[in-house]
Write an enzyme that holds these catalytic residues in place. Structure first.
Site, short mmCIF file in Angstrom:
data_model
loop_
_atom_site.label_atom_id
_atom_site.label_comp_id
_atom_site.label_asym_id
_atom_site.label_seq_id
_atom_site.Cartn_x
_atom_site.Cartn_y
_atom_site.Cartn_z
N THR A 129 5.06 -51.50 -33.00
CA THR A 129 4.04 -51.70 -31.96
C THR A 129 2.87 -52.56 -32.40
O THR A 129 2.49 -52.56 -33.59
CB THR A 129 3.49 -50.32 -31.53
OG1 THR A 129 2.29 -50.52 -30.74
CG2 THR A 129 3.10 -49.45 -32.72
N GLU A 131 -0.02 -51.76 -31.87
CA GLU A 131 -1.07 -50.83 -32.35
C GLU A 131 -1.17 -50.86 -33.87
O GLU A 131 -2.16 -50.42 -34.43
CB GLU A 131 -0.75 -49.40 -31.89
CG GLU A 131 -1.25 -49.07 -30.49
CD GLU A 131 -2.76 -48.93 -30.40
OE1 GLU A 131 -3.34 -48.20 -31.22
OE2 GLU A 131 -3.35 -49.53 -29.50
N TYR A 157 -1.34 -42.46 -34.25
CA TYR A 157 -0.11 -43.08 -33.73
C TYR A 157 0.18 -44.40 -34.46
O TYR A 157 1.30 -44.62 -34.94
CB TYR A 157 -0.25 -43.32 -32.22
CG TYR A 157 0.81 -44.23 -31.64
CD1 TYR A 157 2.09 -43.76 -31.37
CD2 TYR A 157 0.53 -45.57 -31.36
CE1 TYR A 157 3.06 -44.60 -30.84
CE2 TYR A 157 1.50 -46.41 -30.83
CZ TYR A 157 2.76 -45.92 -30.58
OH TYR A 157 3.72 -46.76 -30.06
N LYS A 161 3.35 -45.26 -36.86
CA LYS A 161 4.26 -46.37 -36.54
C LYS A 161 4.35 -47.36 -37.70
O LYS A 161 5.39 -47.97 -37.91
CB LYS A 161 3.77 -47.09 -35.28
CG LYS A 161 4.19 -46.42 -33.98
CD LYS A 161 5.67 -46.60 -33.71
CE LYS A 161 6.09 -45.96 -32.39
NZ LYS A 161 7.52 -46.05 -32.13
P1 NAP Z 1 7.83 -42.99 -23.64
O1 NAP Z 1 8.06 -43.32 -22.19
O2 NAP Z 1 6.66 -42.18 -24.03
O3 NAP Z 1 9.18 -42.27 -24.17
C1 NAP Z 1 9.19 -41.57 -25.39
C2 NAP Z 1 10.54 -40.92 -25.56
O4 NAP Z 1 10.58 -40.25 -26.82
C3 NAP Z 1 10.90 -39.86 -24.51
O5 NAP Z 1 12.23 -40.07 -24.11
C4 NAP Z 1 10.76 -38.55 -25.26
O6 NAP Z 1 11.63 -37.53 -24.79
C5 NAP Z 1 11.22 -38.99 -26.64
N1 NAP Z 1 10.82 -38.06 -27.71
C6 NAP Z 1 9.57 -37.64 -28.02
N2 NAP Z 1 9.62 -36.79 -29.06
C7 NAP Z 1 10.92 -36.67 -29.44
C8 NAP Z 1 11.60 -35.95 -30.43
N3 NAP Z 1 10.97 -35.13 -31.29
N4 NAP Z 1 12.95 -36.08 -30.53
C9 NAP Z 1 13.62 -36.89 -29.67
N5 NAP Z 1 13.04 -37.59 -28.67
C10 NAP Z 1 11.69 -37.48 -28.56
O7 NAP Z 1 7.78 -44.34 -24.49
P2 NAP Z 1 8.15 -45.84 -24.06
O8 NAP Z 1 6.98 -46.47 -23.40
O9 NAP Z 1 9.48 -45.85 -23.40
O10 NAP Z 1 8.25 -46.53 -25.50
C11 NAP Z 1 9.47 -46.51 -26.25
C12 NAP Z 1 9.14 -46.69 -27.73
O11 NAP Z 1 8.49 -47.95 -27.92
C13 NAP Z 1 8.19 -45.65 -28.31
O12 NAP Z 1 8.58 -45.44 -29.64
C14 NAP Z 1 6.82 -46.32 -28.26
O13 NAP Z 1 5.98 -45.80 -29.24
C15 NAP Z 1 7.22 -47.76 -28.56
N6 NAP Z 1 6.35 -48.79 -27.98
C16 NAP Z 1 6.05 -48.78 -26.66
C17 NAP Z 1 5.28 -49.78 -26.11
C18 NAP Z 1 4.93 -49.81 -24.64
O14 NAP Z 1 4.01 -50.57 -24.27
N7 NAP Z 1 5.64 -49.08 -23.81
C19 NAP Z 1 4.81 -50.83 -26.95
C20 NAP Z 1 5.15 -50.81 -28.30
C21 NAP Z 1 5.95 -49.79 -28.80
P3 NAP Z 1 11.19 -36.38 -23.72
O15 NAP Z 1 11.53 -36.93 -22.36
O16 NAP Z 1 12.01 -35.22 -24.11
O17 NAP Z 1 9.71 -36.17 -23.90
N1 GDD Z 2 -4.33 -43.89 -21.18
C1 GDD Z 2 -5.53 -44.26 -20.73
N2 GDD Z 2 -6.13 -43.52 -19.74
N3 GDD Z 2 -6.12 -45.34 -21.28
C2 GDD Z 2 -7.33 -45.72 -20.78
C3 GDD Z 2 -7.97 -45.02 -19.76
C4 GDD Z 2 -7.35 -43.86 -19.22
O1 GDD Z 2 -7.86 -43.19 -18.33
N4 GDD Z 2 -9.14 -45.65 -19.48
C5 GDD Z 2 -9.22 -46.71 -20.28
N5 GDD Z 2 -8.12 -46.75 -21.09
C6 GDD Z 2 -7.89 -47.77 -22.13
C7 GDD Z 2 -7.53 -47.19 -23.51
O2 GDD Z 2 -8.72 -46.76 -24.19
C8 GDD Z 2 -6.87 -48.42 -24.14
O3 GDD Z 2 -7.85 -49.29 -24.65
C9 GDD Z 2 -6.18 -49.12 -22.96
O4 GDD Z 2 -6.75 -48.52 -21.77
C10 GDD Z 2 -4.67 -48.94 -22.89
O5 GDD Z 2 -4.36 -47.55 -23.01
P1 GDD Z 2 -2.87 -47.01 -22.77
O6 GDD Z 2 -2.36 -47.46 -21.46
O7 GDD Z 2 -2.89 -45.55 -23.06
O8 GDD Z 2 -2.02 -47.83 -23.84
P2 GDD Z 2 -2.27 -48.13 -25.39
O9 GDD Z 2 -2.58 -49.60 -25.51
O10 GDD Z 2 -3.24 -47.19 -25.99
O11 GDD Z 2 -0.85 -47.82 -26.02
C11 GDD Z 2 0.36 -48.29 -25.37
O12 GDD Z 2 0.70 -49.57 -25.88
C12 GDD Z 2 1.02 -49.59 -27.30
C13 GDD Z 2 1.32 -51.05 -27.67
O13 GDD Z 2 0.14 -51.75 -27.90
C14 GDD Z 2 1.46 -47.25 -25.63
O14 GDD Z 2 2.59 -47.58 -24.87
C15 GDD Z 2 1.86 -47.24 -27.10
O15 GDD Z 2 3.01 -46.40 -27.27
C16 GDD Z 2 2.20 -48.67 -27.54
O16 GDD Z 2 2.57 -48.70 -28.89
#
Ligand code: NAP
Ligand code: GDD
Length: 350
Positions: A129, A131, A157, A161
Site C-alpha cells: 500500500t 500508506e 497499519y 504492511k
Molecule cells: P477490505 O474490503 O477491508 O477487505 C479485507 C478482507 O480481509 C475481508 O475479506 C476480510 O474478511 C479479510 N480478513 C480480515 N482479517 C482476516 C483474517 N484474520 N483472516 C482472513 N481474512 C481476513 O479491503 P480491500 O479494500 O478489498 O483491500 C484489499 C487489500 O488491499 C487489503 O490488504 C488492503 O490493506 C490492501 N490495500 C487496499 C487499498 C484500497 O485502497 N482499497 C490500497 C492499498 C492496499 P471478512 O469479510 O471476514 O472481514
Molecule cells: N475513514 C474516514 N472517515 N476517513 C476520513 C474521514 C472519515 O470520516 N474524514 C476524513 N477522512 C480522511 C482520513 O483522515 C484520510 O486522510 C482520508 O480521509 C482517507 O481515509 P480512508 O478512506 O479511511 O482511507 P486511507 O487513505 O486511510 O486508507 C485506504 O487507502 C490505503 C492506500 O493508501 C485503505 O483502503 C487502506 O487499506 C489502503 O492501504
C-alpha cells in the site's frame, strides 16, 4: 486445464472485483473465508449470488495449519493475498491485532505455500500500500511516489504492511519464489466498505438528497489522496503475476484531490451545490440553495498521525505491465453516487 486462483480477502472490495475478473478469464477461483460459519452459511450467500462460480474454503490468516490445509487441497497456480485489517483509523485502536493479521498474516501465507510444496509453482501477490510511504518524503509529493521512494509509515497499519512488503521481497530473494508486491494507492468503487471516506460520502450524498439523512460528519477535510477505481487495479494485480519475473509495482493515477473536492463533486451529482464556511474543526459544508448545513467536522475522526498527501508515479506499471487506469476522478465519484442513489431508492443496503 484452467488455471486455479486462491484469493484471501474474497469478501472484501478488491476480492469481489478480482474474483469477477478471474472467473471471466476462465480461472477456477477459490476464495478463503474466515469466521465460525461454514462456507454454505447465508452470510456468504451474497458473494455466491454475486459471483456464482467462486468456491469458498474456510481458513484464517492467523491459523497457519488451516492455511496449509487449504493450500494443499486447492493447489493453486496463483495466490492473491488481499486479506488484512485494512482500515487505518481502526489500526490505531487495535495495533496488536493489526500487526498479527496485516503483518504476520503475510508470513503465515508465504510459509504455508512452502509447507504445501508450492513454492516453485505458485505465483504470489501481496497487497501492499501507498500508506507505507506515509507522506514524509517531502521531496516526492510533487512528482509522485514510485517504487524507489522512501518508506515512512504513519500508522500501525502502514507499519504492518511494510513488514508484509519486505517479507514478500525476502521470500523472493531467499527461495526464488515468484512473489510480487503491488504498492497500490487508494482505489474505490461501488463495493467499497462504508467505513472508508469515499463511500461514506457517496452514501451520505445519496441519503441526504432523498431526505434519509441530515448531516454527514467527517474528520480531516484537507487530506489529499490519489483515488482510482478498484476494477482497474485488480487488472494490474493479475498482470503482475503474468510476468516472467516477479517485482514491485506502484499502481495509482498521478492525480491527488482533497476530501473537500470529493464532497463537492459527490453532492453536485445529487444537485446540491456546496459552500464551505469556517475553518478547522468549525468548518461546515452548506447547501448553497437552502442554507442548510449538510457537512460538519467531528474531531473523533481525526487520526493520531495523518498522511497529508499521497500521489503516485505509476510509470513503471504503465511501461512494463502496459497497465493504465480507465476511470478518472470525476467518473469514479459519478459511478459511486449513482450506485448509492439506486441502492437508497430501492431501500436496500449494498
Ligand atoms: P477490505 O474490503 O477491508 O477487505 C479485507 C478482507 O480481509 C475481508 O475479506 C476480510 O474478511 C479479510 N480478513 C480480515 N482479517 C482476516 C483474517 N484474520 N483472516 C482472513 N481474512 C481476513 O479491503 P480491500 O479494500 O478489498 O483491500 C484489499 C487489500 O488491499 C487489503 O490488504 C488492503 O490493506 C490492501 N490495500 C487496499 C487499498 C484500497 O485502497 N482499497 C490500497 C492499498 C492496499 P471478512 O469479510 O471476514 O472481514
Ligand atoms: N475513514 C474516514 N472517515 N476517513 C476520513 C474521514 C472519515 O470520516 N474524514 C476524513 N477522512 C480522511 C482520513 O483522515 C484520510 O486522510 C482520508 O480521509 C482517507 O481515509 P480512508 O478512506 O479511511 O482511507 P486511507 O487513505 O486511510 O486508507 C485506504 O487507502 C490505503 C492506500 O493508501 C485503505 O483502503 C487502506 O487499506 C489502503 O492501504
Amino acid at each position: 486445464m484452467s488455471k486455479v486462483a486462491f484469493i484471501t480477502g474474497v469478501t472484501g472490495q478488491d476480492g469481489g472485483h478480482l474474483a469477477g475478473l478471474l472467473l471471466g478469464k476462465g480461472y477456477r477461483v477459490v476464495g478463503m473465508v474466515r469466521g465460525q460459519m461454514e462456507p454454505s452459511h447465508p452470510r456468504y450467500r451474497q458473494i455466491q449470488e454475486d459471483l456464482p462460480g467462486v468456491e469458498l474454503v474456510l481458513a484464517d490468516l492467523l491459523d497457519p495449519a488451516a492455511l496449509v490445509r487449504a493450500l494443499s487441497t486447492v493447489r493453486p497456480d496463483e495466490v492473491y493475498n488481499l486479506a488484512a485489517i485494512s482500515h487505518v483509523g481502526y489500526s490505531f485502536h487495535n495495533p496488536v491485532l493489526t500487526h498479527q493479521v496485516t503483518g504476520g498474516g503475510v508470513l503465515n501465507m508465504l510459509e504455508a505455500i512452502r509447507a504445501a510444496g508450492l513454492a516453485d509453482t505458485a505465483r504470489f501477490y501481496q497487497a501492499s500500500t501507498s500508506e507505507m510511504f506515509g507522506g514524509l518524503d517531502y521531496n516526492r509529493p510533487s512528482q509522485g511516489y514510485d517504487e524507489t521512494a522512501l518508506f515512512h509509515p504513519r500508522s500501525p497499519y502502514g507499519v504492518a504492511k511494510l513488514y508484509g512488503h519486505w517479507i514478500t521481497c525476502n521470500y523472493r530473494e531467499s527461495y526464488g519464489m515468484h512473489a510480487s508486491s503491488g504498492i497500490l494507492f487508494n482505489h474505490e468503487g461501488e463495493r467499497r466498505g462504508p467505513e472508508f471516506v469515499t463511500r461514506k460520502i457517496s452514501q451520505a450524498a445519496a441519503r441526504i438528497s432523498l431526505g434519509k439523512q441530515h448531516v454527514l460528519e467527517l474528520g480531516n477535510l484537507s487530506a489529499k489522496r490519489d483515488w482510482g477505481y478498484a476494477g482497474d487495479y485488480v487488472e494490474g494485480m493479475w498482470l503482475m503475476l503474468q510476468q516472467d519475473e516477479p517485482g514491485d509495482y506502484v499502481l495509482g493515477t498521478g492525480e491527488a484531490h482533497t476530501i473537500r473536492e470529493f464532497c463537492g463533486l459527490a453532492f453536485a451529482e445529487v444537485g446540491i451545490e456546496l459552500e464551505w464556511r469556517g475553518e478547522g474543526p468549525d468548518e461546515t459544508g452548506v447547501n448553497r440553495a437552502s442554507g442548510t448545513t449538510v457537512i460538519r467536522v467531528n474531531p473523533a475522526f481525526f487520526r493520531p498521525a495523518e498522511v497529508d498527501i499521497l500521489l503516485a508515479d505509476p510509470s513503471k506499471a504503465e511501461r512494463v505491465l502496459g497497465w493504465k487506469r480507465r476511470v478518472d476522478f470525476s467518473g469514479l465519484v459519478k459511478l459511486m453516487v449513482a450506485h448509492d442513489l439506486e441502492v437508497e431508492r430501492a431501500g436496500v443496503r449494498g
